[in-house]
Write a protein that holds these residues in place. Structure first.
Motif, PDB file in Angstrom:
ATOM      1  N   ARG A  26       0.861  -1.175   0.000  1.00  0.00           N
ATOM      2  CA  ARG A  26       0.000   0.000   0.000  1.00  0.00           C
ATOM      3  C   ARG A  26       0.902   1.231   0.000  1.00  0.00           C
ATOM      4  N   ILE A  27       0.643   2.141  -0.922  1.00  0.00           N
ATOM      5  CA  ILE A  27       1.517   3.298  -1.053  1.00  0.00           C
ATOM      6  C   ILE A  27       1.226   4.337   0.026  1.00  0.00           C
ATOM      7  N   ASP A  28       2.243   5.153   0.331  1.00  0.00           N
ATOM      8  CA  ASP A  28       2.062   6.293   1.205  1.00  0.00           C
ATOM      9  C   ASP A  28       1.442   7.419   0.381  1.00  0.00           C
ATOM     10  N   VAL A  29       0.509   8.138   0.969  1.00  0.00           N
ATOM     11  CA  VAL A  29      -0.178   9.207   0.252  1.00  0.00           C
ATOM     12  C   VAL A  29       0.128  10.539   0.959  1.00  0.00           C
ATOM     13  N   PRO A  30       1.078  11.331   0.409  1.00  0.00           N
ATOM     14  CA  PRO A  30       1.365  12.635   1.001  1.00  0.00           C
ATOM     15  C   PRO A  30       0.445  13.703   0.414  1.00  0.00           C
ATOM     16  N   GLN A  31       0.075  14.690   1.242  1.00  0.00           N
ATOM     17  CA  GLN A  31      -0.750  15.795   0.771  1.00  0.00           C
ATOM     18  C   GLN A  31      -0.296  17.081   1.450  1.00  0.00           C
ATOM     19  N   GLY A  32      -0.302  18.165   0.700  1.00  0.00           N
ATOM     20  CA  GLY A  32      -0.005  19.471   1.279  1.00  0.00           C
ATOM     21  C   GLY A  32       1.428  19.901   1.071  1.00  0.00           C
ATOM     22  N   ASN A  33       1.860  20.828   1.941  1.00  0.00           N
ATOM     23  CA  ASN A  33       3.201  21.401   1.889  1.00  0.00           C
ATOM     24  C   ASN A  33       4.100  20.685   2.880  1.00  0.00           C
ATOM     25  N   TYR A  34       5.151  20.047   2.377  1.00  0.00           N
ATOM     26  CA  TYR A  34       6.118  19.433   3.292  1.00  0.00           C
ATOM     27  C   TYR A  34       7.077  20.513   3.760  1.00  0.00           C
ATOM     28  N   LEU A  35       7.067  20.797   5.049  1.00  0.00           N
ATOM     29  CA  LEU A  35       7.932  21.813   5.624  1.00  0.00           C
ATOM     30  C   LEU A  35       8.851  21.165   6.647  1.00  0.00           C
ATOM     31  N   GLU A  36      10.039  21.714   6.749  1.00  0.00           N
ATOM     32  CA  GLU A  36      10.988  21.253   7.755  1.00  0.00           C
ATOM     33  C   GLU A  36      11.300  22.422   8.679  1.00  0.00           C
ATOM     34  N   GLN A  37      11.795  22.109   9.857  1.00  0.00           N
ATOM     35  CA  GLN A  37      12.124  23.147  10.825  1.00  0.00           C
ATOM     36  C   GLN A  37      13.143  24.130  10.255  1.00  0.00           C
ATOM     37  N   LYS A  38      14.070  23.640   9.430  1.00  0.00           N
ATOM     38  CA  LYS A  38      15.079  24.544   8.855  1.00  0.00           C
ATOM     39  C   LYS A  38      14.432  25.606   7.960  1.00  0.00           C
ATOM     40  N   ASP A  39      13.292  25.289   7.339  1.00  0.00           N
ATOM     41  CA  ASP A  39      12.556  26.281   6.547  1.00  0.00           C
ATOM     42  C   ASP A  39      11.906  27.312   7.471  1.00  0.00           C
ATOM     43  N   ILE A  40      11.331  26.853   8.557  1.00  0.00           N
ATOM     44  CA  ILE A  40      10.662  27.738   9.509  1.00  0.00           C
ATOM     45  C   ILE A  40      11.683  28.672  10.159  1.00  0.00           C
ATOM     46  N   ASP A  41      12.898  28.169  10.382  1.00  0.00           N
ATOM     47  CA  ASP A  41      13.944  28.981  10.998  1.00  0.00           C
ATOM     48  C   ASP A  41      14.365  30.176  10.140  1.00  0.00           C
ATOM     49  N   LYS A  42      14.033  30.164   8.871  1.00  0.00           N
ATOM     50  CA  LYS A  42      14.370  31.276   7.971  1.00  0.00           C
ATOM     51  C   LYS A  42      13.382  32.435   8.085  1.00  0.00           C
ATOM     52  N   LEU A  43      12.236  32.193   8.703  1.00  0.00           N
ATOM     53  CA  LEU A  43      11.210  33.237   8.811  1.00  0.00           C
ATOM     54  C   LEU A  43      11.595  34.276   9.844  1.00  0.00           C
ATOM     55  N   ILE A 100       3.658  33.332  13.734  1.00  0.00           N
ATOM     56  CA  ILE A 100       3.420  31.970  13.253  1.00  0.00           C
ATOM     57  C   ILE A 100       2.994  31.122  14.439  1.00  0.00           C
ATOM     58  N   SER A 101       2.225  30.083  14.159  1.00  0.00           N
ATOM     59  CA  SER A 101       1.816  29.142  15.198  1.00  0.00           C
ATOM     60  C   SER A 101       1.594  27.784  14.551  1.00  0.00           C
ATOM     61  N   GLY A 102       1.486  26.775  15.385  1.00  0.00           N
ATOM     62  CA  GLY A 102       1.248  25.425  14.872  1.00  0.00           C
ATOM     63  C   GLY A 102       2.229  24.430  15.463  1.00  0.00           C
ATOM     64  N   ASP A 103       2.614  23.459  14.653  1.00  0.00           N
ATOM     65  CA  ASP A 103       3.438  22.349  15.122  1.00  0.00           C
ATOM     66  C   ASP A 103       4.945  22.583  15.000  1.00  0.00           C
ATOM     67  N   PHE A 104       5.344  23.787  14.631  1.00  0.00           N
ATOM     68  CA  PHE A 104       6.757  24.120  14.521  1.00  0.00           C
ATOM     69  C   PHE A 104       7.092  25.174  15.560  1.00  0.00           C
ATOM     70  N   LYS A 105       8.341  25.194  16.004  1.00  0.00           N
ATOM     71  CA  LYS A 105       8.744  26.226  16.960  1.00  0.00           C
ATOM     72  C   LYS A 105       9.356  27.404  16.214  1.00  0.00           C
ATOM     73  N   LYS A 106       9.181  28.569  16.785  1.00  0.00           N
ATOM     74  CA  LYS A 106       9.787  29.773  16.221  1.00  0.00           C
ATOM     75  C   LYS A 106      11.288  29.727  16.486  1.00  0.00           C
ATOM     76  N   SER A 107      12.044  30.248  15.544  1.00  0.00           N
ATOM     77  CA  SER A 107      13.484  30.328  15.777  1.00  0.00           C
ATOM     78  C   SER A 107      13.755  31.427  16.801  1.00  0.00           C
ATOM     79  N   GLU A 108      14.920  31.380  17.402  1.00  0.00           N
ATOM     80  CA  GLU A 108      15.290  32.408  18.372  1.00  0.00           C
ATOM     81  C   GLU A 108      15.390  33.772  17.703  1.00  0.00           C
ATOM     82  N   ASP A 109      15.654  33.783  16.391  1.00  0.00           N
ATOM     83  CA  ASP A 109      15.813  35.031  15.650  1.00  0.00           C
ATOM     84  C   ASP A 109      14.515  35.519  15.022  1.00  0.00           C
ATOM     85  N   PHE A 110      13.405  34.858  15.281  1.00  0.00           N
ATOM     86  CA  PHE A 110      12.149  35.216  14.618  1.00  0.00           C
ATOM     87  C   PHE A 110      11.788  36.679  14.800  1.00  0.00           C
TER      88      PHE A 110
END
Length: 116
Positions: A26-43, A100-110
């Motif tokens: 059975r295949i994995d079914v991804p949906q949406g935007n795949y984000l990583e913490q390193k992307d969030i740290d750039k905000l 920003i809010s949700g399942d990612f933490k804000k970077s110290e530099d946010f």
């Protein structure tokens, strides 16, 4: 006696076929935007919508009544039943990143704007 052997053979065949359902791929079914913490740290606070879009990509959903709230959502429905979900809510005010809010933490530099 011959009938008993046939019934046992048939039962064995049916049992082996039902066991095959556990090995079906059975295949994995991804949906949406795949984000990583390193992307969030750039905000950074005060980034424009275009800058945020450059870093994260286009949001999965924009609120039709509130253009200042973007929703990024990613879900992975695993073929073996292992499901995974993450979300990020991005809020703007006057075309500038506010929070920003949700399942990612804000970077110290946010809270440090990029201009500084």
């Amino acid at each position: 006696m011959n009938k008993v052997v046939q019934i046992l053979a048939l039962l064995g065949l049916l049992a082996s076929l039902s066991a095959c359902s556990n090995v079906i791929y059975r295949i994995d079914v991804p949906q949406g935007n795949y984000l990583e913490q390193k992307d969030i740290d750039k905000l950074r606070v005060d980034m424009t919508k275009e800058q945020v879009k450059f870093v994260l990509g286009s949001p999965v959903a924009e609120n039709a009544f509130d253009n200042d709230t973007w929703h990024y959502f990613y879900s992975l429905k695993g073929g073996r039943g292992n499901n995974f979900e993450k979300q990020l809510i991005v809020e703007f005010k006057d075309n500038k990143l506010l929070d920003i809010s949700g399942d990612f933490k804000k970077s110290e530099d946010f809270n440090t704007p990029l201009d500084i």
